[in-house]
Motif scaffolding. Sequence first.
Motif, PDB file in Angstrom:
ATOM      1  N   LEU A 427       0.828  -1.199   0.000  1.00  0.00           N
ATOM      2  CA  LEU A 427       0.000   0.000   0.000  1.00  0.00           C
ATOM      3  C   LEU A 427       0.863   1.249   0.000  1.00  0.00           C
ATOM      4  N   MET A 428       1.960   1.235   0.755  1.00  0.00           N
ATOM      5  CA  MET A 428       2.877   2.374   0.782  1.00  0.00           C
ATOM      6  C   MET A 428       3.416   2.662  -0.604  1.00  0.00           C
ATOM      7  N   ARG A 429       3.858   1.612  -1.303  1.00  0.00           N
ATOM      8  CA  ARG A 429       4.404   1.806  -2.638  1.00  0.00           C
ATOM      9  C   ARG A 429       3.310   2.292  -3.601  1.00  0.00           C
ATOM     10  N   PHE A 430       2.077   1.847  -3.391  1.00  0.00           N
ATOM     11  CA  PHE A 430       0.970   2.296  -4.224  1.00  0.00           C
ATOM     12  C   PHE A 430       0.764   3.802  -4.071  1.00  0.00           C
ATOM     13  N   LEU A 431       0.745   4.280  -2.830  1.00  0.00           N
ATOM     14  CA  LEU A 431       0.563   5.713  -2.596  1.00  0.00           C
ATOM     15  C   LEU A 431       1.702   6.520  -3.206  1.00  0.00           C
ATOM     16  N   VAL A 432       2.937   6.037  -3.028  1.00  0.00           N
ATOM     17  CA  VAL A 432       4.094   6.734  -3.599  1.00  0.00           C
ATOM     18  C   VAL A 432       4.002   6.728  -5.125  1.00  0.00           C
ATOM     19  N   TRP A 433       3.673   5.563  -5.695  1.00  0.00           N
ATOM     20  CA  TRP A 433       3.621   5.443  -7.155  1.00  0.00           C
ATOM     21  C   TRP A 433       2.554   6.348  -7.751  1.00  0.00           C
ATOM     22  N   ILE A 434       1.359   6.352  -7.153  1.00  0.00           N
ATOM     23  CA  ILE A 434       0.289   7.215  -7.646  1.00  0.00           C
ATOM     24  C   ILE A 434       0.700   8.682  -7.559  1.00  0.00           C
ATOM     25  N   PHE A 435       1.241   9.073  -6.415  1.00  0.00           N
ATOM     26  CA  PHE A 435       1.609  10.471  -6.198  1.00  0.00           C
ATOM     27  C   PHE A 435       2.682  10.918  -7.183  1.00  0.00           C
ATOM     28  N   MET A 436       3.735  10.096  -7.282  1.00  0.00           N
ATOM     29  CA  MET A 436       4.848  10.490  -8.138  1.00  0.00           C
ATOM     30  C   MET A 436       4.462  10.447  -9.608  1.00  0.00           C
ATOM     31  N   SER A 437       3.606   9.501  -9.990  1.00  0.00           N
ATOM     32  CA  SER A 437       3.184   9.417 -11.392  1.00  0.00           C
ATOM     33  C   SER A 437       2.362  10.635 -11.793  1.00  0.00           C
ATOM     34  N   LEU A 438       1.599  11.182 -10.858  1.00  0.00           N
ATOM     35  CA  LEU A 438       0.751  12.331 -11.153  1.00  0.00           C
ATOM     36  C   LEU A 438       1.529  13.632 -11.210  1.00  0.00           C
ATOM     37  N   PHE A 439       2.515  13.787 -10.332  1.00  0.00           N
ATOM     38  CA  PHE A 439       3.109  15.107 -10.143  1.00  0.00           C
ATOM     39  C   PHE A 439       4.565  15.245 -10.602  1.00  0.00           C
ATOM     40  N   TYR A 440       5.287  14.148 -10.771  1.00  0.00           N
ATOM     41  CA  TYR A 440       6.702  14.280 -11.098  1.00  0.00           C
ATOM     42  C   TYR A 440       7.134  13.278 -12.168  1.00  0.00           C
ATOM     43  N   LYS A 441       8.089  13.685 -12.960  1.00  0.00           N
ATOM     44  CA  LYS A 441       8.769  12.809 -13.908  1.00  0.00           C
ATOM     45  C   LYS A 441      10.243  12.810 -13.513  1.00  0.00           C
ATOM     46  N   VAL A 442      10.715  11.680 -13.042  1.00  0.00           N
ATOM     47  CA  VAL A 442      12.040  11.613 -12.421  1.00  0.00           C
ATOM     48  C   VAL A 442      13.057  11.047 -13.398  1.00  0.00           C
ATOM     49  N   ASP A 443      14.134  11.809 -13.617  1.00  0.00           N
ATOM     50  CA  ASP A 443      15.264  11.345 -14.423  1.00  0.00           C
ATOM     51  C   ASP A 443      16.336  10.816 -13.477  1.00  0.00           C
ATOM     52  N   PHE A 592       2.436  20.741 -12.922  1.00  0.00           N
ATOM     53  CA  PHE A 592       2.228  19.318 -12.706  1.00  0.00           C
ATOM     54  C   PHE A 592       3.192  18.547 -13.603  1.00  0.00           C
ATOM     55  N   ARG A 593       3.464  17.317 -13.202  1.00  0.00           N
ATOM     56  CA  ARG A 593       4.422  16.468 -13.918  1.00  0.00           C
ATOM     57  C   ARG A 593       5.759  17.186 -14.069  1.00  0.00           C
ATOM     58  N   SER A 594       6.233  17.758 -12.960  1.00  0.00           N
ATOM     59  CA  SER A 594       7.507  18.469 -12.977  1.00  0.00           C
ATOM     60  C   SER A 594       8.641  17.509 -13.282  1.00  0.00           C
ATOM     61  N   LYS A 595       9.605  17.980 -14.042  1.00  0.00           N
ATOM     62  CA  LYS A 595      10.784  17.187 -14.347  1.00  0.00           C
ATOM     63  C   LYS A 595      11.838  17.418 -13.274  1.00  0.00           C
ATOM     64  N   VAL A 596      12.200  16.366 -12.593  1.00  0.00           N
ATOM     65  CA  VAL A 596      13.253  16.446 -11.583  1.00  0.00           C
ATOM     66  C   VAL A 596      14.284  15.361 -11.901  1.00  0.00           C
ATOM     67  N   ALA A 597      15.455  15.483 -11.310  1.00  0.00           N
ATOM     68  CA  ALA A 597      16.525  14.525 -11.583  1.00  0.00           C
ATOM     69  C   ALA A 597      17.241  14.176 -10.294  1.00  0.00           C
ATOM     70  N   VAL A 598      17.663  12.926 -10.228  1.00  0.00           N
ATOM     71  CA  VAL A 598      18.499  12.447  -9.127  1.00  0.00           C
ATOM     72  C   VAL A 598      19.814  11.995  -9.747  1.00  0.00           C
ATOM     73  N   VAL A 599      20.915  12.645  -9.319  1.00  0.00           N
ATOM     74  CA  VAL A 599      22.227  12.387  -9.906  1.00  0.00           C
ATOM     75  C   VAL A 599      23.143  11.823  -8.827  1.00  0.00           C
ATOM     76  N   ALA A 600      23.681  10.634  -9.047  1.00  0.00           N
ATOM     77  CA  ALA A 600      24.564   9.992  -8.069  1.00  0.00           C
ATOM     78  C   ALA A 600      26.016  10.116  -8.515  1.00  0.00           C
ATOM     79  N   GLY A 601      26.898  10.298  -7.533  1.00  0.00           N
ATOM     80  CA  GLY A 601      28.325  10.366  -7.804  1.00  0.00           C
ATOM     81  C   GLY A 601      29.030   9.099  -7.359  1.00  0.00           C
ATOM     82  N   THR A 602      30.310   9.043  -7.602  1.00  0.00           N
ATOM     83  CA  THR A 602      31.095   7.875  -7.201  1.00  0.00           C
ATOM     84  C   THR A 602      31.176   7.794  -5.678  1.00  0.00           C
ATOM     85  N   PRO A 603      31.242   6.581  -5.134  1.00  0.00           N
ATOM     86  CA  PRO A 603      31.291   6.424  -3.674  1.00  0.00           C
ATOM     87  C   PRO A 603      32.534   7.073  -3.068  1.00  0.00           C
ATOM     88  N   VAL A 604      32.354   7.605  -1.884  1.00  0.00           N
ATOM     89  CA  VAL A 604      33.460   8.164  -1.100  1.00  0.00           C
ATOM     90  C   VAL A 604      33.831   7.142  -0.032  1.00  0.00           C
TER      91      VAL A 604
END
Length: 626
Positions: A427-443, A592-604
């Motif tokens: 159920l938690m993942r369902f709420l997150v999935w619905i919310f994020m699908s409606l409001f954000y597009k994650v790169d 709505f459907r804002s484009k956001v990005a998550v960028v990961a770097g090399t481990p420290v």
Amino acid sequence: MHNQFSLLNTRRFLPFFLTQFLGAFNDNVFKQSLIILLAFNAATMTTLQPVVLTNLCAGLFILPFFLFSATAGQIADKYDKTRIIRLVKGAEILIMVLAGFGFHFQQLWMLLAALFLMGTHSSVFGPIKYAILPQSLEKDELVGGNALVETGTSLAILLGSMLGGWLISLGDGGREIVSWTVLGIAVLGFWMSWQIPQAPAGNPELKINWNPFSETWHNYQFVRRNRVVMLSVLGISWFWYYGATFLTQIPAYTKEVLGGNEHVVTFLLTVFSVGIAIGSLLCERLSDKRVELGLVPFGSIGLTLFGVDLFFATNHLTPETTTGLAEFIAKPLHHRVIIDLIGIGVFGGFYIVPLYALVQSRSEPGHRARTIAGNNIMNAFFMVCSAIVAVVVLKVLKFTISELFLLTAVFSAVVSLYIFTLVPEFLMRFLVWIFMSLFYKVDRKGLEHIPEEGACVVVCNHVSFYDALILSTAIRRPMRFVMDHQIFKIPVISFIFRTAKAIPVAPAKVDPAMLDKAYDDIAAALAEGEIVCIFPEGRITDTGELYPFKNGVQRIIDRTPVPVIPLGLQGMWGSFSSRRGGAAFKKLPRRFRSKVAVVAGTPVPPEGVTPEYLQERVLELRGDVK
């Protein structure tokens, strides 16, 4: 970027896909031919009634799943899976030779023996079918691969049943044509199996327990230890119960309720199967190639709503004449039935594909095939229960078929709620999935730097109240978020944070006991090999710029030396949940459907961790995009 259909261009998937498709196709060509032959010509071979023979056939095919699945799972874990596939497909040729003699000489015992052996063939192939996928596919291909397999299986059942029924009806020569057809399909499947790449044993040191009953119980006890996997298996089995109920009753439902002929039956079965194929194929796109548990509640909602609507669409019907396909489709009243069956199929695909992918991804590699075998046993048990319940409801309680469909749909809601109550993660993942699908597009960029297993700490800039939701959507592995206790208490998303086992923290001057407990919880999580995510600024920015990183991350690493992965979150500044232009949530959303990005770097490495250095890395990853 690949899509699921690109897997059909690869040797590591296409030969296996075609092999399993041909196996399921051949199963149903033979079964349907045999059932129709017995329905119309049983008197020439036996004194048993056709209805008894039909149920005998169903029992003989499903019995091997109870007898041999546990042993088959052990064999698939102990030996190279490709080698076993080739042996199984070779045995299929011999089984079809026996079936051919049975058709030619009209020997019932030969045909029933071949049917039992084909059930054995399927029970041995079943654990391999799903256990081989995680070995052949990458993590981001698993959902797409399962979707194609489910689509192929659904279409193979439909096309095989149609072909078998048509061939056996071709007069006196039909039996001979069926014999050569099933033999040819078996030979083609055997040839295709030799194109499958090697799939090494998951547990070559395993000692096989040949007692199917004790091994079945052992498998059950093992699967029970992983609560999520166990309840996923229960969910899969429920889908087979639900699907078996509808598929079994569609012929009688078409005749008695809708007034359609055999062509309408075929059409409705096609609609149902195509719906499952569409839903399965959409899973990869909707889940963005992840094992997205949020689709499971979404699918269960559809199974319930369309099942209930099917009752209201047809409960009042009393057909007076039998109609053909063209006349059936022409009536607007029947359009609702067609839509309901497509909807059940589509949402069934949403429901089943993530569950299979979850069982595969969270099962221990050395026990994966045995887990799938246990799943197959439970599936068979639920299908038998489906038949028993249908008989009781229709014959004893005198319900109509429409009322049986309603009862099954209501049961579906009850079973789903029970599972979601026991495993709130769905159920938690369902709420997150619905919310994020409606409001954000994650790169996602550079997320390959986050290890597939093992402990690490993730640090990220803190831009909004939804940052944790964005990260949990972007990153495949579950993370333990360390967050301010006030954010942790926000209504609705508090359920999400609690279910995700987030760790609330407060400043020492506010609640020193909570702070000490938070550090203890972090150390325990890292000791268990989990990912811990913290926002080292200690507050959400109200300028869009990074605040200085505090020394909490240093304290964590000094206590538990693990790698630290820097992340840059882009695009959340100015969102509804950020503090740009005033307090969060007190202004209208700008987009709505804002484009956001998550960028990961090399481990420290642990020895290189300082708050100042981590802040430099995060700022560099975030860049100029706030």
